[in-house]
Motif scaffolding. Structure first.
Motif, PDB file in Angstrom:
ATOM      1  N   HIS A 135      -8.229  16.755  -2.742  1.00 46.85           N
ATOM      2  CA  HIS A 135      -8.379  15.267  -2.500  1.00 46.85           C
ATOM      3  C   HIS A 135      -7.485  14.560  -3.673  1.00 46.85           C
ATOM      4  N   VAL A 136      -6.790  13.455  -3.200  1.00 47.30           N
ATOM      5  CA  VAL A 136      -6.153  12.438  -4.322  1.00 47.30           C
ATOM      6  C   VAL A 136      -6.762  11.063  -3.551  1.00 47.30           C
ATOM      7  N   ALA A 137      -7.261  10.429  -4.607  1.00 45.54           N
ATOM      8  CA  ALA A 137      -7.389   8.918  -4.310  1.00 45.54           C
ATOM      9  C   ALA A 137      -7.160   7.939  -5.341  1.00 45.54           C
ATOM     10  N   VAL A 138      -6.730   6.927  -5.068  1.00 43.37           N
ATOM     11  CA  VAL A 138      -6.395   5.649  -5.922  1.00 43.37           C
ATOM     12  C   VAL A 138      -7.147   4.554  -5.515  1.00 43.37           C
ATOM     13  N   ALA A 139      -8.115   3.792  -6.297  1.00 46.79           N
ATOM     14  CA  ALA A 139      -8.728   2.679  -5.808  1.00 46.79           C
ATOM     15  C   ALA A 139      -7.869   1.638  -5.132  1.00 46.79           C
ATOM     16  N   ALA A 143      -5.688  -0.807  -7.022  1.00 39.88           N
ATOM     17  CA  ALA A 143      -4.728  -0.254  -8.105  1.00 39.88           C
ATOM     18  C   ALA A 143      -3.543   0.636  -7.500  1.00 39.88           C
ATOM     19  N   ARG A 144      -3.385   0.383  -6.220  1.00 39.88           N
ATOM     20  CA  ARG A 144      -2.537   1.266  -5.383  1.00 39.88           C
ATOM     21  C   ARG A 144      -0.991   0.674  -5.733  1.00 39.88           C
ATOM     22  N   GLY A 145      -0.128   1.326  -5.499  1.00 35.73           N
ATOM     23  CA  GLY A 145       1.209   0.820  -5.400  1.00 35.73           C
ATOM     24  C   GLY A 145       1.850   0.775  -6.891  1.00 35.73           C
ATOM     25  N   ARG A 146       1.206   1.203  -7.886  1.00 38.19           N
ATOM     26  CA  ARG A 146       1.579   1.061  -9.365  1.00 38.19           C
ATOM     27  C   ARG A 146       2.025   2.351  -9.757  1.00 38.19           C
ATOM     28  N   GLY A 147       2.161   3.474  -9.045  1.00 37.63           N
ATOM     29  CA  GLY A 147       2.664   4.818  -9.451  1.00 37.63           C
ATOM     30  C   GLY A 147       1.650   5.722  -9.933  1.00 37.63           C
ATOM     31  N   LEU A 148      -0.128   5.528  -9.568  1.00 35.66           N
ATOM     32  CA  LEU A 148      -0.867   6.199 -10.085  1.00 35.66           C
ATOM     33  C   LEU A 148      -1.119   7.423  -9.309  1.00 35.66           C
ATOM     34  N   GLY A 149      -0.951   7.300  -7.825  1.00 37.49           N
ATOM     35  CA  GLY A 149      -1.068   8.425  -7.235  1.00 37.49           C
ATOM     36  C   GLY A 149      -0.147   9.449  -7.676  1.00 37.49           C
ATOM     37  N   ARG A 150       1.225   9.158  -7.825  1.00 37.06           N
ATOM     38  CA  ARG A 150       2.091   9.988  -7.991  1.00 37.06           C
ATOM     39  C   ARG A 150       1.778  10.590  -9.389  1.00 37.06           C
ATOM     40  N   LYS A 151       1.173   9.830 -10.470  1.00 33.37           N
ATOM     41  CA  LYS A 151       0.965  10.350 -11.790  1.00 33.37           C
ATOM     42  C   LYS A 151      -0.202  11.299 -11.529  1.00 33.37           C
ATOM     43  N   GLU A 193      -0.070  10.773   9.790  1.00 28.92           N
ATOM     44  CA  GLU A 193       0.057   9.435   9.891  1.00 28.92           C
ATOM     45  C   GLU A 193      -0.135   8.529   8.358  1.00 28.92           C
ATOM     46  N   ASN A 194      -0.488   9.235   7.434  1.00 27.01           N
ATOM     47  CA  ASN A 194      -0.844   8.739   6.126  1.00 27.01           C
ATOM     48  C   ASN A 194       0.665   8.675   5.287  1.00 27.01           C
ATOM     49  N   GLU A 195       1.337   7.504   5.881  1.00 25.49           N
ATOM     50  CA  GLU A 195       2.581   7.473   5.239  1.00 25.49           C
ATOM     51  C   GLU A 195       2.713   7.446   3.590  1.00 25.49           C
ATOM     52  N   VAL A 253       1.978  11.077   2.500  1.00 28.06           N
ATOM     53  CA  VAL A 253       3.138  11.895   2.710  1.00 28.06           C
ATOM     54  C   VAL A 253       4.591  11.612   2.146  1.00 28.06           C
ATOM     55  N   ARG A 254       4.845  10.228   1.855  1.00 28.32           N
ATOM     56  CA  ARG A 254       5.959  10.019   1.037  1.00 28.32           C
ATOM     57  C   ARG A 254       5.755  10.419  -0.566  1.00 28.32           C
ATOM     58  N   LEU A 255       4.557  10.069  -0.940  1.00 29.19           N
ATOM     59  CA  LEU A 255       4.459  10.463  -2.392  1.00 29.19           C
ATOM     60  C   LEU A 255       4.678  12.198  -2.686  1.00 29.19           C
ATOM     61  N   TYR A 256       4.034  12.901  -1.799  1.00 28.89           N
ATOM     62  CA  TYR A 256       4.164  14.166  -1.919  1.00 28.89           C
ATOM     63  C   TYR A 256       5.797  14.913  -1.563  1.00 28.89           C
ATOM     64  N   ARG A 257       6.302  14.205  -0.677  1.00 30.92           N
ATOM     65  CA  ARG A 257       7.858  14.507  -0.194  1.00 30.92           C
ATOM     66  C   ARG A 257       8.701  14.288  -1.667  1.00 30.92           C
ATOM     67  N   ARG A 258       8.457  12.990  -1.951  1.00 23.29           N
ATOM     68  CA  ARG A 258       9.369  12.676  -3.333  1.00 23.29           C
ATOM     69  C   ARG A 258       8.959  13.434  -4.361  1.00 23.29           C
ATOM     70  N   LEU A 259       7.899  14.173  -4.791  1.00 23.81           N
ATOM     71  CA  LEU A 259       7.704  14.793  -5.842  1.00 23.81           C
ATOM     72  C   LEU A 259       8.164  16.216  -5.547  1.00 23.81           C
TER      73      LEU A 259
HETATM   74  C1  LIG Z   1      -2.152   8.024  -1.203  1.00 26.77           C
HETATM   75  C2  LIG Z   1      -2.561   7.173  -2.431  1.00 26.77           C
HETATM   76  C3  LIG Z   1      -3.050   8.134  -3.340  1.00 26.77           C
HETATM   77  C4  LIG Z   1      -1.178   6.738  -3.074  1.00 26.77           C
HETATM   78  O1  LIG Z   1      -1.500   6.266  -4.363  1.00 26.77           O
HETATM   79  P1  LIG Z   1      -0.762   4.884  -5.223  1.00 26.77           P
HETATM   80  O2  LIG Z   1      -1.094   5.116  -6.279  1.00 26.77           O
HETATM   81  O3  LIG Z   1      -0.742   3.817  -3.837  1.00 26.77           O
HETATM   82  O4  LIG Z   1       0.909   5.653  -4.910  1.00 26.77           O
HETATM   83  P2  LIG Z   1       2.116   5.425  -5.918  1.00 26.77           P
HETATM   84  O5  LIG Z   1       1.931   3.867  -6.299  1.00 26.77           O
HETATM   85  O6  LIG Z   1       1.989   6.457  -7.057  1.00 26.77           O
HETATM   86  O7  LIG Z   1       3.099   5.668  -4.684  1.00 26.77           O
HETATM   87  C5  LIG Z   1       3.941   6.769  -4.795  1.00 26.77           C
HETATM   88  C6  LIG Z   1       4.801   6.735  -3.522  1.00 26.77           C
HETATM   89  O8  LIG Z   1       4.178   6.261  -2.543  1.00 26.77           O
HETATM   90  C7  LIG Z   1       4.643   5.132  -1.923  1.00 26.77           C
HETATM   91  N1  LIG Z   1       3.567   4.241  -1.442  1.00 26.77           N
HETATM   92  C8  LIG Z   1       2.700   3.737  -1.960  1.00 26.77           C
HETATM   93  N2  LIG Z   1       1.913   3.023  -1.178  1.00 26.77           N
HETATM   94  C9  LIG Z   1       2.462   2.981  -0.014  1.00 26.77           C
HETATM   95  C10 LIG Z   1       2.382   2.274   1.380  1.00 26.77           C
HETATM   96  N3  LIG Z   1       1.300   1.457   1.547  1.00 26.77           N
HETATM   97  N4  LIG Z   1       3.410   2.230   2.190  1.00 26.77           N
HETATM   98  C11 LIG Z   1       4.324   3.356   2.258  1.00 26.77           C
HETATM   99  N5  LIG Z   1       4.553   3.849   0.825  1.00 26.77           N
HETATM  100  C12 LIG Z   1       3.828   3.603  -0.088  1.00 26.77           C
HETATM  101  C13 LIG Z   1       5.370   4.397  -2.851  1.00 26.77           C
HETATM  102  O9  LIG Z   1       6.614   3.600  -2.717  1.00 26.77           O
HETATM  103  C14 LIG Z   1       5.894   5.584  -3.861  1.00 26.77           C
HETATM  104  O10 LIG Z   1       7.185   6.062  -3.251  1.00 26.77           O
HETATM  105  P3  LIG Z   1       8.336   5.825  -4.091  1.00 26.77           P
HETATM  106  O11 LIG Z   1       8.264   6.976  -5.235  1.00 26.77           O
HETATM  107  O12 LIG Z   1       9.227   6.178  -2.992  1.00 26.77           O
HETATM  108  O13 LIG Z   1       8.493   4.366  -4.522  1.00 26.77           O
HETATM  109  C15 LIG Z   1      -3.259   5.956  -2.200  1.00 26.77           C
HETATM  110  O14 LIG Z   1      -2.752   5.217  -1.170  1.00 26.77           O
HETATM  111  C16 LIG Z   1      -4.861   6.469  -1.625  1.00 26.77           C
HETATM  112  O15 LIG Z   1      -5.634   6.475  -2.339  1.00 26.77           O
HETATM  113  N6  LIG Z   1      -4.781   6.403  -0.274  1.00 26.77           N
HETATM  114  C17 LIG Z   1      -6.168   6.675   0.330  1.00 26.77           C
HETATM  115  C18 LIG Z   1      -6.699   8.030   0.047  1.00 26.77           C
HETATM  116  C19 LIG Z   1      -5.651   9.038   0.784  1.00 26.77           C
HETATM  117  O16 LIG Z   1      -5.178   8.908   1.519  1.00 26.77           O
HETATM  118  N7  LIG Z   1      -5.436  10.084  -0.198  1.00 26.77           N
HETATM  119  C20 LIG Z   1      -4.414  11.078   0.455  1.00 26.77           C
HETATM  120  C21 LIG Z   1      -5.011  12.208   1.070  1.00 26.77           C
HETATM  121  S1  LIG Z   1      -3.818  13.413   1.502  1.00 26.77           S
END
Ligand SMILES: CC(C)(COP(=O)(O)OP(=O)(O)OC[C@H]1O[C@@H](n2cnc3c(N)ncnc32)[C@H](O)[C@@H]1OP(=O)(O)O)[C@@H](O)C(=O)NCCC(=O)NCCS
Length: 300
Positions: A231-235, A238-246, A271-273, A276-282
């Protein structure tokens, strides 16, 4: 459903056959994408381990199909009483009468399902077209697709040097709340995540004072050289600030800090764009595109 020709027999699996017959059969077929089932493993050792954790035990939940003395099919399940679900391990069939054997196994396995089961779930690689055809015939409908993503140790050279904190009791409640908000019906509750923590299961978090910004739950199975992010989750705020990637980068660092770990996997809804984008970019690579298919179940 097609009748099973007389030359076939269906039998329960004896306790001593679980490791020597059932596990090698399931693992061998599972390595082919056209036969891949998500709950099964690709090596006999991992399959033995998975089967050993099932409740009820495989002796009570699996059926084997034989043509003469040749094993040609296997099918069984795992259940979760809290969710009222059964996850179907199969059908795995190695015979040209694939559908007839699969139908017979399904019919034989259904009466073994416990009372509490209300829903059945199949989970197969979309390239496993015979399983898809059987799913449609048995009344299952699609519950969505997901990717199985793979990350090998070599990829770590491109991963940023991120760290996250270990979870402390101050954030236990916040973690349970965030987990429940995002996954109200999950096979692992927030409480269970907390209980599972040990040297092979780690919860890493990012916090701001009393606030929990995000968490990642990762596990390693050193004996199999594997790691998983569960599991990975960001409140939301706080999303879109690079925390998920971190968080994912920190989890990868923790998993690969164990020398035995060679490869890690995770599963993400297709469909969790953002995820999926985060993981692929890493650097994660797609290994399987999986389909979940479900149908209601009532024991007659
Ligand atoms: C998935 C999740 C953890 C991402 O966390 P986040 O802190 O917003 O992600 P980041 O800010 O680190 O972004 C990482 C990448 O995702 C992209 N991204 C983030 N939010 C996005 C959005 N709403 N739509 C498209 N891309 C997005 C960013 O652009 C970034 O890509 P980049 O490196 O190309 O710029 C967060 O959206 C979340 O908690 N979602 C609900 C729980 C979930 O779905 N967990 C994953 C289960 S597999």
């Amino acid at each position: 459903m097609s009748p099973l020709p007389q030359k076939f027999t269906l039998r329960p699996v004896a306790r001593e056959q679980v490791a020597t017959v059932l596990a090698p059969f399931l693992a061998r077929l599972n390595r082919e994408p056209e036969r891949h089932i998500g709950y099964c493993d690709d090596t006999p050792e991992m399959m033995v381990d998975t089967l050993a954790r099932l409740s009820p035990v495989p002796v009570d939940t699996f059926r084997l199909a034989f043509e003469g003395e040749r094993l040609v099919g296997a099918f069984g399940f795992d259940t979760d009483a809290r969710l009222g679900r059964a996850w179907l391990f199969g059908p795995q069939v190695e015979h040209e009468a694939w559908h007839a054997v699969a139908d017979a196994l399904f019919t034989a396995v259904c009466p073994l399902l416990p009372e509490h089961v209300r829903k059945l779930e199949l989970y197969y690689d979309v390239r496993n077209t015979r399983c898809h055809e059987a799913a449609v015939r048995w009344g299952f409908t699609s519950a969505g697709d997901s990717y199985v993503l793979r990350f090998e140790r070599d990829g770590m050279t491109k991963v940023p040097h991120e760290t996250a904190e270990s979870l402390t009791p101050a954030h236990h409640d916040a973690l349970k709340v965030l987990h429940h908000e995002l996954w109200p019906v999950s096979w692992l509750t927030g409480e269970q995540l907390l209980e599972k923590q040990d040297e092979n299961h780690r919860l890493l978090v990012l916090t701001e004072g009393p606030e929990l910004l995000g968490y990642v739950f990762a596990k390693v199975q050193p004996e199999f050289g594997e790691g998983f992010i569960e599991h990975v989750a960001v409140a939301e705020r706080a999303r879109g600030r690079g925390l998920g990637r971190k968080l994912v980068a920190a989890a990868l660092r923790w998993m690969f800090s164990r020398d035995e770990v060679k490869v890690t996997h995770l599963v993400a809804r297709a469909e969790n764009e953002p995820a999926v984008r985060l993981y692929r970019r890493l650097g994660y690579q797609v290994l399987h595109l999986m389909r979940a298919a479900r149908r209601p179940f009532q024991r007659s």
